[in-house]
Design an enzyme around this catalytic site. Structure first.
Site, PDB file in Angstrom:
ATOM      1  N   ARG A  97       0.803  -0.999   0.038  1.00 12.14           N
ATOM      2  CA  ARG A  97       0.069  -0.142   0.055  1.00 12.14           C
ATOM      3  C   ARG A  97       0.819   1.212   0.139  1.00 12.14           C
ATOM      4  NH1 ARG A  97      -5.212   0.033   1.361  1.00 12.14           N
ATOM      5  NH2 ARG A  97      -4.888   2.124   2.141  1.00 12.14           N
ATOM      6  N   ILE A  98       0.152   2.102  -0.743  1.00 13.00           N
ATOM      7  CA  ILE A  98       1.152   3.320  -0.633  1.00 13.00           C
ATOM      8  C   ILE A  98       0.613   4.351   0.604  1.00 13.00           C
ATOM      9  CG2 ILE A  98       1.338   5.962  -1.812  1.00 13.00           C
ATOM     10  CD1 ILE A  98       1.006   4.364  -4.261  1.00 13.00           C
ATOM     11  N   LEU A  99       1.477   4.592   1.473  1.00 15.21           N
ATOM     12  CA  LEU A  99       1.144   5.227   2.827  1.00 15.21           C
ATOM     13  C   LEU A  99       0.961   6.808   2.529  1.00 15.21           C
ATOM     14  CD1 LEU A  99       3.742   3.410   4.901  1.00 15.21           C
ATOM     15  CD2 LEU A  99       1.590   2.736   4.412  1.00 15.21           C
ATOM     16  N   ASN A 113      11.643  -0.359   5.044  1.00 17.31           N
ATOM     17  CA  ASN A 113      11.238  -0.990   3.958  1.00 17.31           C
ATOM     18  C   ASN A 113      12.257  -1.916   3.253  1.00 17.31           C
ATOM     19  OD1 ASN A 113       9.004  -2.044   2.105  1.00 17.31           O
ATOM     20  ND2 ASN A 113       9.937  -0.200   0.581  1.00 17.31           N
ATOM     21  N   HIS A 115      12.840  -3.080  -0.663  1.00 24.06           N
ATOM     22  CA  HIS A 115      12.449  -3.032  -2.088  1.00 24.06           C
ATOM     23  C   HIS A 115      13.439  -3.635  -3.122  1.00 24.06           C
ATOM     24  CE1 HIS A 115      10.471  -0.893  -5.369  1.00 24.06           C
ATOM     25  NE2 HIS A 115      11.702  -0.786  -5.988  1.00 24.06           N
ATOM     26  N   SER A 142      17.321  -3.389  -1.752  1.00 25.81           N
ATOM     27  CA  SER A 142      17.697  -2.127  -1.087  1.00 25.81           C
ATOM     28  C   SER A 142      16.815  -2.143   0.417  1.00 25.81           C
ATOM     29  CB  SER A 142      17.339  -0.955  -1.750  1.00 25.81           C
ATOM     30  OG  SER A 142      18.100  -0.766  -2.961  1.00 25.81           O
ATOM     31  N   GLU A 149       8.345  10.288   0.042  1.00 28.36           N
ATOM     32  CA  GLU A 149       8.613   9.957  -1.288  1.00 28.36           C
ATOM     33  C   GLU A 149       8.604   8.463  -1.451  1.00 28.36           C
ATOM     34  OE1 GLU A 149      12.167  11.086  -4.580  1.00 28.36           O
ATOM     35  OE2 GLU A 149      12.042  11.859  -2.502  1.00 28.36           O
ATOM     36  N   ASP A 151       9.418   4.804  -2.202  1.00 32.19           N
ATOM     37  CA  ASP A 151      10.801   4.084  -2.471  1.00 32.19           C
ATOM     38  C   ASP A 151      11.859   5.184  -2.463  1.00 32.19           C
ATOM     39  OD1 ASP A 151       9.291   1.624  -2.539  1.00 32.19           O
ATOM     40  OD2 ASP A 151       9.091   1.843  -4.417  1.00 32.19           O
ATOM     41  N   GLU A 180      17.297 -11.018  -0.459  1.00 30.57           N
ATOM     42  CA  GLU A 180      16.624 -10.045   0.356  1.00 30.57           C
ATOM     43  C   GLU A 180      16.555 -10.625   2.013  1.00 30.57           C
ATOM     44  OE1 GLU A 180      12.707  -8.840  -0.611  1.00 30.57           O
ATOM     45  OE2 GLU A 180      13.261  -8.817  -2.527  1.00 30.57           O
TER      46      GLU A 180
HETATM   47  C1  GRF Z   1       9.607  -8.701  -1.533  1.00 29.00           C
HETATM   48  O1  GRF Z   1      10.419  -8.855  -2.877  1.00 29.00           O
HETATM   49  C2  GRF Z   1      10.131  -7.295  -0.996  1.00 29.00           C
HETATM   50  O2  GRF Z   1      11.071  -6.656  -1.534  1.00 29.00           O
HETATM   51  C3  GRF Z   1       8.680  -6.325  -1.693  1.00 29.00           C
HETATM   52  O3  GRF Z   1       7.799  -7.201  -1.797  1.00 29.00           O
HETATM   53  C4  GRF Z   1       8.283  -8.583  -1.535  1.00 29.00           C
HETATM   54  C5  GRF Z   1       7.768  -9.391  -0.437  1.00 29.00           C
HETATM   55  O4  GRF Z   1       7.954 -10.693  -0.213  1.00 29.00           O
HETATM   56  N1  GRF Z   1       8.680  -5.160  -1.086  1.00 29.00           N
HETATM   57  P1  GRF Z   1       7.403 -11.472   0.756  1.00 29.00           P
HETATM   58  O5  GRF Z   1       5.894 -11.231   1.366  1.00 29.00           O
HETATM   59  O6  GRF Z   1       8.232 -11.268   2.013  1.00 29.00           O
HETATM   60  O7  GRF Z   1       7.813 -12.961   0.337  1.00 29.00           O
END
Ligand code: GRF
Length: 217
Positions: A97-99, A113, A115, A142, A149, A151, A180
């Site tokens: 969601r966009i906050l 967050n 991304h 990242s 703004e 991301d 990630e």
């Molecule tokens: C990930 O790729 C994250 O970078 C992005 O949304 C995805 C979430 O994946 N913001 P998960 O729900 O943690 O598996």
């Protein structure tokens, strides 16, 4: 030496799969992260990620946007829920969601967050397909503080992932996702150890200004 600090209290916001949440919970279980997840809040009632929290008897809540007439009213309700737990940090982990600016400013310096791109490249959605469309050789992920703004907040740390011949959005996305989890863990470990702060818009690492994102190899 064991960290004598109290665990960093987290509220994690998700919308779906929850693999980042799962990795955070497993790191806490394994004693690799000095943190405690107080609650998981989902924007979808059926988010699979909620199961990981339920299995650990962590409070789970879901806020359906259909129940709110506006983005502002949704975010006011969300803020009320988050604040019930008085977390040190709000962790967005696939929260789709966009906050609103009001919500973001309330958690300034206390909301991060992850991304799936090397920000500032590829803000927004469908980053894996866009990396392929742009014929990039390198992609990645990242972790950043959230600002108004989209991301666009200060990036704490990134990890680079090669784009391989024959990749499609799925294979590339999977390769990024695998990285990630360690990336988010590293950022959270630093924050839990009080090594990263956002002060007056400036990122600090060990008290020194950080003008470029840290790179995880
Ligand atoms: C990930 O790729 C994250 O970078 C992005 O949304 C995805 C979430 O994946 N913001 P998960 O729900 O943690 O598996």
């Amino acid at each position: 030496m064991a960290d004598s600090r109290p665990p960093l209290s987290l509220v994690v916001l998700i919308s779906g799969r929850g693999s980042n949440l799962k990795a955070i919970l497993e790191a806490i279980d394994a004693g690799e992260l000095n943190a405690k997840v107080c609650a998981v809040i989902s924007s979808r009632l059926d988010a699979k990620g909620l199961d990981y929290a339920r299995q650990r008897r962590i409070d789970t809540l879901a806020l359906d946007s259909n129940d709110y007439p506006s983005r502002e009213s949704y975010d006011r309700a969300l803020q009320g829920l988050i604040d019930r737990f008085s977390p040190d940090l709000v962790v967005l982990a696939g929260f789709m969601r966009i906050l609103t600016p009001g919500l973001v400013s309330h958690y300034q310096g206390r909301m991060i967050n992850i991304h799936p791109s090397l920000l500032p490249a590829l803000r927004g959605l469908n980053t894996h397909q866009r990396a392929l469309d742009d014929a990039l050789h390198e992609h990645g992920a990242s972790v950043h503080f959230v600002t108004e703004e989209l991301d666009g907040g200060p990036v704490i740390v990134q990890i680079r992932v090669p784009v391989l011949e024959g990749d499609d959005a799925e294979t590339l996305g999977q390769r990024v996702l695998e990285q990630e989890h360690g990336l988010y863990l590293q950022a959270l470990q630093w924050i839990a150890a009080d090594r990263i702060q956002l002060s007056g818009g400036q990122l600090l690492f060990d008290g020194q200004p950080l003008d470029k994102p840290l790179q995880l190899t």
